[in-house]
Scaffold this motif. Structure first.
Motif: not given
Length: 188
Positions: A84-107
């Protein structure tokens, strides 16, 4: 905004050549490169991302743990928010930047969380994505010991004779955007 786009899958990467965090970024980055139009259509502070990975950096952790006190990249490589951090930096996003992990339902959970940010008025566009690179010995051994990997090598989730799943690596991305009072999803 453009319609649906499907990027060609990158060539497989050998496990010994790179870490899971590097491979996850390798799978995700070609999808992100198609999103340059965001800069022209959405204010950076109104665009965010929920980019998830359920096993980010585990192989790096196992390999580098004994030397963690000497490795300045250790924390950045093992924490789950890295994509998430790399994506926000790569696209210069300044809105919410979040990540979570929930096994196979993560996406799926990432898409839901992104849509909720739009519904709550925190963003006008959210990227919901997941990337996984779990072909590492400890993960493969764990799934095999649970008996959930297909012995036939077939992925047949709705077959009455199904005998498990097949491990794979890759990434997927959805662009969620506000249109009036609705959230619209475009697969990328």
């Amino acid at each position: 905004m453009p319609g649906t786009y499907t990027a060609a899958a990158p060539a497989p990467v050998a496990v010994s050549d790179s870490t899971a965090s590097d491979r996850s970024w390798f799978y995700l980055r070609p999808l992100l490169q198609t999103l340059g139009f965001l800069r022209d259509h959405v204010a950076p502070e109104r665009c965010g991302c929920v980019i998830s990975n359920s096993k980010f950096g585990l192989d790096y952790f196992l390999r580098q743990y004994p030397e963690a006190h000497h490795d300045s990249h250790f924390i950045a490589e093992i924490l789950g928010h890295g994509l998430a951090q790399k994506t926000a930096q790569h696209l210069t996003l300044q809105g919410p930047c979040l990540s979570l992990a929930s096994a196979c339902a993560t996406g799926l959970h990432g898409i839901i969380l992104g849509a909720q940010r739009i519904i709550d008025g925190e963003a006008d566009v959210m990227l919901g994505a997941a990337a996984e690179a779990a072909h590492i010995p400890v993960i493969e051994a764990a799934f095999k010991s649970l008996g959930v990997v297909s012995r036939r090598g077939l992925c047949t989730p709705f077959d009455r004779d199904r005998d498990g799943f097949i491990m794979n690596e890759g990434a997927g991305l959805c662009v969620l955007q506000r249109q009036g009072h609705r959230v619209v999803v475009s697969n990328w």
